[in-house]
Design a protein around this motif. Structure first.
Motif, PDB file in Angstrom:
ATOM      1  N   LYS A 238       2.294  -4.698   3.360  1.00  0.00           N
ATOM      2  CA  LYS A 238       3.740  -3.978   3.770  1.00  0.00           C
ATOM      3  C   LYS A 238       3.547  -3.851   5.601  1.00  0.00           C
ATOM      4  O   LYS A 238       4.173  -4.799   6.067  1.00  0.00           O
TER       5      LYS A 238
ATOM      6  N   GLY B 269       1.016   4.306   1.718  1.00  0.00           N
ATOM      7  CA  GLY B 269       1.078   3.278   0.867  1.00  0.00           C
ATOM      8  C   GLY B 269       1.322   4.238  -0.727  1.00  0.00           C
ATOM      9  O   GLY B 269      -0.119   5.129  -1.154  1.00  0.00           O
TER      10      GLY B 269
ATOM     11  N   SER C 112       1.497   0.004  -2.477  1.00  0.00           N
ATOM     12  CA  SER C 112       0.415   0.607  -3.052  1.00  0.00           C
ATOM     13  C   SER C 112      -0.501  -0.320  -1.732  1.00  0.00           C
ATOM     14  O   SER C 112      -0.337  -0.982  -0.555  1.00  0.00           O
ATOM     15  N   PRO C 113      -1.149   0.576  -1.111  1.00  0.00           N
ATOM     16  CA  PRO C 113      -2.171   0.285  -0.293  1.00  0.00           C
ATOM     17  C   PRO C 113      -2.649  -0.662   0.202  1.00  0.00           C
ATOM     18  O   PRO C 113      -3.281  -1.550  -1.948  1.00  0.00           O
TER      19      PRO C 113
END
Length: 224
Positions: free
Chosen positions: A42, A119, A37-38
């Motif tokens: 990451k 994301g 996800s945003p």
């Protein structure tokens, strides 16, 4: 008719992805698709990974984002070659995008390519892009319900990084439930508890990746 259109799109994508995967295998390049996800962390995880692995291996990154190149700028500062793909609102990368990006790379000079996808916990899970495996980052700030709410991405991922574990004392997150649900969806998935802030768990993650890079290189050497 709508089902047929979707089938055609996926079939064309998968054909390109299969060709890319064969090329990477022949060249001995380990490629993984980094999902999450945003805000899951990451890019921070990618920075930590590249900092360690670039000491031993020849690396490159393909960055997927909706519009900006901010994440690519962060990677470039590490001295690792990076190519930016802007999807201009698209919710995922596809194999044709990767094919175009790879054409600009010297594949004979690489041991690993990391593809940081857009994301999203839904669309990227459905599209193969030539990777050897998918890896999903799940931040503890997202809640332990995410594996069951978005099962496909966890079923498809060879590894899940439970990120920002340094925050566990301060937030309501049932770690055991999250891990149990991940293993229910994918019993063989490797789960790493990591934090880029406290450096927790990064050594185990780096060692796991290194094993896979070496296996890919040896596999290519055996075919020569």
């Amino acid at each position: 008719m709508e089902v047929q259109v979707v089938t055609d799109v996926l079939a064309k994508n998968d054909a390109i992805a299969d060709t890319l995967q064969r090329t990477f295998a022949e060249k001995g390049i380990f490629v993984f698709n980094l999902l999450g996800s945003p805000g899951a962390g990451k890019t921070s995880l990618l920075e930590a990974t590249l900092t360690e692995l670039s000491k031993t291996y020849r690396l490159a990154v393909i960055e997927g984002d909706l519009y900006t190149d901010k994440d690519a700028d962060r990677i470039e500062r590490l001295g690792v070659p990076v190519l930016q793909i802007n999807t201009v609102g698209g919710c995922h990368l596809d194999a044709a995008m990767i094919e175009k990006a790879v054409a600009a790379m010297d594949l004979d000079a690489l041991d690993m390519i990391i593809i940081e996808n857009v994301g999203n916990l839904v669309c990227p899970a459905e599209f193969a892009i030539g990777e050897a495996m998918k890896v999903t980052v799940l931040s503890v700030t997202e809640g332990e319900d995410k594996p069951l709410k978005y099962p496909l991405i966890f079923k498809e991922s060879a590894a899940v990084l439970l990120n920002k574990v340094d925050l566990l004392p301060y937030i309501p997150f049932d770690k055991e439930k999250a891990i149990a649900d991940i293993h229910m969806l994918h019993p063989q998935a490797a789960v790493f508890e990591v934090s880029c802030t406290s450096k927790t768990g990064l050594d185990a993650w780096i060692a796991w990746l290194s094993e896979r890079i070496e296996a890919q290189r040896k596999g290519a050497a055996c075919k020569d």
